[in-house]
Design a protein around this motif. Structure first.
Motif, PDB file in Angstrom:
ATOM      1  N   THR A 121       0.905  -1.381   0.093  1.00 44.44           N
ATOM      2  CA  THR A 121      -0.171   0.093  -0.330  1.00 44.44           C
ATOM      3  C   THR A 121       0.864   1.850  -0.353  1.00 44.44           C
ATOM      4  O   THR A 121       0.386   2.200  -0.893  1.00 44.44           O
ATOM      5  CB  THR A 121      -0.950   0.047   1.285  1.00 44.44           C
ATOM      6  N   LEU A 122       2.326   1.913   1.213  1.00 46.45           N
ATOM      7  CA  LEU A 122       2.357   2.498   0.488  1.00 46.45           C
ATOM      8  C   LEU A 122       3.444   2.955  -1.059  1.00 46.45           C
ATOM      9  O   LEU A 122       3.133   3.316  -1.025  1.00 46.45           O
ATOM     10  CB  LEU A 122       4.304   2.297   1.818  1.00 46.45           C
ATOM     11  N   ARG A 123       4.165   2.276  -1.445  1.00 45.61           N
ATOM     12  CA  ARG A 123       4.741   2.033  -2.249  1.00 45.61           C
ATOM     13  C   ARG A 123       3.806   2.169  -3.641  1.00 45.61           C
ATOM     14  O   ARG A 123       3.907   2.986  -4.203  1.00 45.61           O
ATOM     15  CB  ARG A 123       4.948   0.468  -2.878  1.00 45.61           C
ATOM     16  N   ALA A 124       2.485   1.301  -3.223  1.00 46.59           N
ATOM     17  CA  ALA A 124       1.378   2.246  -4.249  1.00 46.59           C
ATOM     18  C   ALA A 124       0.916   3.436  -4.073  1.00 46.59           C
ATOM     19  O   ALA A 124       1.017   4.355  -5.026  1.00 46.59           O
ATOM     20  CB  ALA A 124       0.748   1.460  -4.546  1.00 46.59           C
ATOM     21  N   ALA A 125       1.380   3.809  -3.227  1.00 48.18           N
ATOM     22  CA  ALA A 125       0.899   5.391  -2.541  1.00 48.18           C
ATOM     23  C   ALA A 125       1.485   6.196  -2.838  1.00 48.18           C
ATOM     24  O   ALA A 125       1.642   7.306  -3.791  1.00 48.18           O
ATOM     25  CB  ALA A 125       0.946   5.696  -1.306  1.00 48.18           C
ATOM     26  N   LEU A 126       2.968   6.347  -2.670  1.00 49.15           N
ATOM     27  CA  LEU A 126       4.317   7.577  -3.204  1.00 49.15           C
ATOM     28  C   LEU A 126       4.269   7.124  -4.859  1.00 49.15           C
ATOM     29  O   LEU A 126       4.786   8.104  -5.290  1.00 49.15           O
ATOM     30  CB  LEU A 126       5.615   5.937  -2.561  1.00 49.15           C
ATOM     31  N   ASP A 127       3.656   6.225  -5.585  1.00 46.80           N
ATOM     32  CA  ASP A 127       3.320   5.292  -7.324  1.00 46.80           C
ATOM     33  C   ASP A 127       2.768   7.260  -7.879  1.00 46.80           C
ATOM     34  O   ASP A 127       2.794   7.902  -8.806  1.00 46.80           O
ATOM     35  CB  ASP A 127       3.307   4.142  -7.722  1.00 46.80           C
ATOM     36  N   VAL A 128       1.495   7.381  -6.663  1.00 49.12           N
ATOM     37  CA  VAL A 128       0.879   8.121  -7.140  1.00 49.12           C
ATOM     38  C   VAL A 128       0.773   9.900  -6.963  1.00 49.12           C
ATOM     39  O   VAL A 128       0.375  10.682  -6.920  1.00 49.12           O
ATOM     40  CB  VAL A 128      -0.556   8.099  -7.517  1.00 49.12           C
ATOM     41  N   LEU A 129       1.099   9.826  -5.567  1.00 47.00           N
ATOM     42  CA  LEU A 129       0.951  10.196  -4.822  1.00 47.00           C
ATOM     43  C   LEU A 129       2.335  12.020  -4.949  1.00 47.00           C
ATOM     44  O   LEU A 129       2.844  11.554  -5.539  1.00 47.00           O
ATOM     45  CB  LEU A 129       1.626  10.935  -2.848  1.00 47.00           C
ATOM     46  N   PRO A 130       1.742  13.371  -5.092  1.00 46.06           N
ATOM     47  CA  PRO A 130       3.171  14.164  -5.482  1.00 46.06           C
ATOM     48  C   PRO A 130       3.618  14.444  -4.453  1.00 46.06           C
ATOM     49  O   PRO A 130       3.848  14.095  -3.743  1.00 46.06           O
ATOM     50  CB  PRO A 130       2.195  15.269  -5.734  1.00 46.06           C
ATOM     51  N   GLU A 131       4.889  15.209  -5.199  1.00 41.15           N
ATOM     52  CA  GLU A 131       6.574  15.704  -4.054  1.00 41.15           C
ATOM     53  C   GLU A 131       6.060  15.752  -3.160  1.00 41.15           C
ATOM     54  O   GLU A 131       7.184  15.812  -2.150  1.00 41.15           O
ATOM     55  CB  GLU A 131       7.663  15.836  -5.015  1.00 41.15           C
ATOM     56  N   ASP A 132       5.254  17.054  -3.035  1.00 44.35           N
ATOM     57  CA  ASP A 132       5.013  17.196  -1.820  1.00 44.35           C
ATOM     58  C   ASP A 132       3.907  16.864  -0.791  1.00 44.35           C
ATOM     59  O   ASP A 132       3.690  17.354   0.699  1.00 44.35           O
ATOM     60  CB  ASP A 132       4.284  19.172  -1.988  1.00 44.35           C
TER      61      ASP A 132
END
Length: 225
Positions: free
Chosen positions: A76-87
């Motif tokens: 879940t964390l990896r998938a979130a980081l793939d779509v979330l913006p840099e900020d």
């Protein structure tokens, strides 16, 4: 076939006297609670969907802050980081410190360095306590700490899913924020409790794996009204 080998075990803090066991068979990992398999490194589809479906509801928000309850195997964390913006900011609440050690140690190949992402903060402690201490702090709260909306890993987790716990989660979300809950199966009563607690809620059926066949799991998506 290769046999399963137990790599480590860890007590679940608090009530229940539960023990997590990390097992490995070749390149495959499993985290067990008693005879229940909580997660397996071969099955990541529904955990990834927990993140991607949640982000669809909050996409476009400036500096989004999401909480993930339960580190698990990091899908879940990896998938979130793939779509979330840099900020963006991601707070991961993990009750069992050993799970974080496993992520940096024997399961490092599964986590692929995601814990080193500067957007990630690990909170060691009870996710329920963190929720109750937060007011309008998160754009999304993603819960994958049990096999469904009941306290499997520790009995006190039941408080996450009752009316009082859901109202506390609602208060921890910003207006229009989203609560997403992973489950191994459906629960119509939980859907009703979400709606009774001030959420516009729906249950979505998703594949357990990244393939188009096989078992299905359930993800509740509940938006704070």
């Amino acid at each position: 076939m290769l046999p399963w080998i137990q790599i480590d075990q860890a007590d679940v803090p608090g009530d229940g006297g539960q023990v997590l066991r990390l097992k490995q068979r070749g390149q495959e990992f499993s985290i067990m609670l008693g005879t229940n398999e909580l997660m397996n490194s071969r099955l990541s589809g529904s955990e990834e969907a927990l993140a991607s479906l949640s982000y669809e509801r909050i996409a476009g928000r400036p500096r989004p802050h999401i909480m993930i309850g339960g580190l698990g195997m990091g899908f879940t964390l990896r998938a979130a980081l793939d779509v979330l913006p840099e900020d963006a900011r991601v707070t991961v609440a993990e009750l069992v410190p050993a799970v974080v050690d496993w992520a940096r140690g024997p399961m490092a190949q599964v986590f692929k360095g995601c814990l080193d992402d500067p957007r990630v903060h690990i909170h060691l402690g009870d996710v329920g306590a963190l929720i109750r201490a937060s007011k309008a702090a998160f754009d999304a709260i993603l819960l994958d700490v049990d096999n469904g909306p009941d306290g499997l890993t520790r009995p006190s987790n039941d408080r996450l899913y009752d009316h009082e716990g859901l109202r506390a989660t609602r208060e921890a979300l910003r207006p229009g924020g989203v609560l997403a809950v992973w489950s191994s199966g459906p629960d119509d009563k939980f859907t009703r409790r979400l709606r009774d607690s001030g959420f516009a809620a729906e249950a979505k059926s998703v594949r357990a794996s990244t393939k188009r066949s096989g078992a299905r799991h359930v993800i509740w998506l509940a938006e704070r009204k």
